[in-house]
Design a protein around this motif. Structure first.
Motif, PDB file in Angstrom:
ATOM      1  N   SER A   1       0.857  -1.179   0.000  1.00 46.65           N
ATOM      2  CA  SER A   1       0.000   0.000   0.000  1.00 46.65           C
ATOM      3  C   SER A   1       0.895   1.232   0.000  1.00 46.65           C
ATOM      4  N   ILE A   2       0.683   2.135  -0.936  1.00 47.57           N
ATOM      5  CA  ILE A   2       1.506   3.330  -1.065  1.00 47.57           C
ATOM      6  C   ILE A   2       0.646   4.544  -0.715  1.00 47.57           C
ATOM      7  N   LYS A   3       1.104   5.276   0.304  1.00 50.46           N
ATOM      8  CA  LYS A   3       0.368   6.455   0.747  1.00 50.46           C
ATOM      9  C   LYS A   3       1.355   7.608   0.906  1.00 50.46           C
ATOM     10  N   PRO A   4       0.881   8.845   0.702  1.00 49.96           N
ATOM     11  CA  PRO A   4       1.774   9.989   0.882  1.00 49.96           C
ATOM     12  C   PRO A   4       2.118  10.196   2.355  1.00 49.96           C
ATOM     13  N   ILE A   5       3.258  10.802   2.611  1.00 46.80           N
ATOM     14  CA  ILE A   5       3.703  11.089   3.971  1.00 46.80           C
ATOM     15  C   ILE A   5       2.664  11.939   4.716  1.00 46.80           C
ATOM     16  N   LYS A   6       2.030  12.856   4.025  1.00 53.59           N
ATOM     17  CA  LYS A   6       1.028  13.726   4.666  1.00 53.59           C
ATOM     18  C   LYS A   6      -0.114  12.916   5.271  1.00 53.59           C
ATOM     19  N   TYR A   7      -0.466  11.786   4.657  1.00 53.06           N
ATOM     20  CA  TYR A   7      -1.510  10.911   5.190  1.00 53.06           C
ATOM     21  C   TYR A   7      -1.121  10.438   6.585  1.00 53.06           C
ATOM     22  N   TYR A   8       0.117   9.975   6.741  1.00 50.41           N
ATOM     23  CA  TYR A   8       0.569   9.476   8.032  1.00 50.41           C
ATOM     24  C   TYR A   8       0.766  10.601   9.036  1.00 50.41           C
ATOM     25  N   GLU A   9       1.199  11.761   8.584  1.00 47.70           N
ATOM     26  CA  GLU A   9       1.336  12.905   9.487  1.00 47.70           C
ATOM     27  C   GLU A   9      -0.017  13.265  10.089  1.00 47.70           C
ATOM     28  N   LYS A  10      -1.069  13.268   9.282  1.00 49.39           N
ATOM     29  CA  LYS A  10      -2.417  13.563   9.787  1.00 49.39           C
ATOM     30  C   LYS A  10      -2.872  12.494  10.782  1.00 49.39           C
ATOM     31  N   MET A  11      -2.572  11.217  10.477  1.00 51.22           N
ATOM     32  CA  MET A  11      -2.952  10.128  11.377  1.00 51.22           C
ATOM     33  C   MET A  11      -2.240  10.273  12.721  1.00 51.22           C
ATOM     34  N   LEU A  12      -0.965  10.642  12.686  1.00 52.05           N
ATOM     35  CA  LEU A  12      -0.210  10.813  13.926  1.00 52.05           C
ATOM     36  C   LEU A  12      -0.695  12.014  14.732  1.00 52.05           C
ATOM     37  N   GLU A  13      -1.123  13.073  14.050  1.00 60.59           N
ATOM     38  CA  GLU A  13      -1.663  14.246  14.736  1.00 60.59           C
ATOM     39  C   GLU A  13      -2.912  13.877  15.541  1.00 60.59           C
ATOM     40  N   ARG A  14      -3.723  13.007  15.004  1.00 55.40           N
ATOM     41  CA  ARG A  14      -4.980  12.627  15.664  1.00 55.40           C
ATOM     42  C   ARG A  14      -4.733  11.791  16.908  1.00 55.40           C
TER      43      ARG A  14
END
Length: 54
Positions: A39-52
């Motif tokens: 699964s390939i996702k942009p870094i911004k996706y994970y940054e948002k997940m970590l913020e939550r």
């Protein structure tokens, strides 16, 4: 054959890549079935997940 729309192509590009392979073990006693899901996702996706979660 029906042509793919740009929307459908975008949907397909977001889907994970699934690869499978099968073979015998070295001693010939077992069948090994390996499935890899990429699964390939942009870094911004994970940054948002970590913020939550922080």
């Amino acid at each position: 054959m029906e042509e793919l729309t740009p929307t459908k192509i975008e949907q397909l590009n977001k889907m994970p890549i699934i690869e499978t392979s099968m073979g015998k073990s070295d001693d010939g006693k077992w069948v090994i079935h390996k499935t890899t899901i990429t699964s390939i996702k942009p870094i911004k996706y994970y940054e948002k997940m970590l913020e939550r979660t922080a």
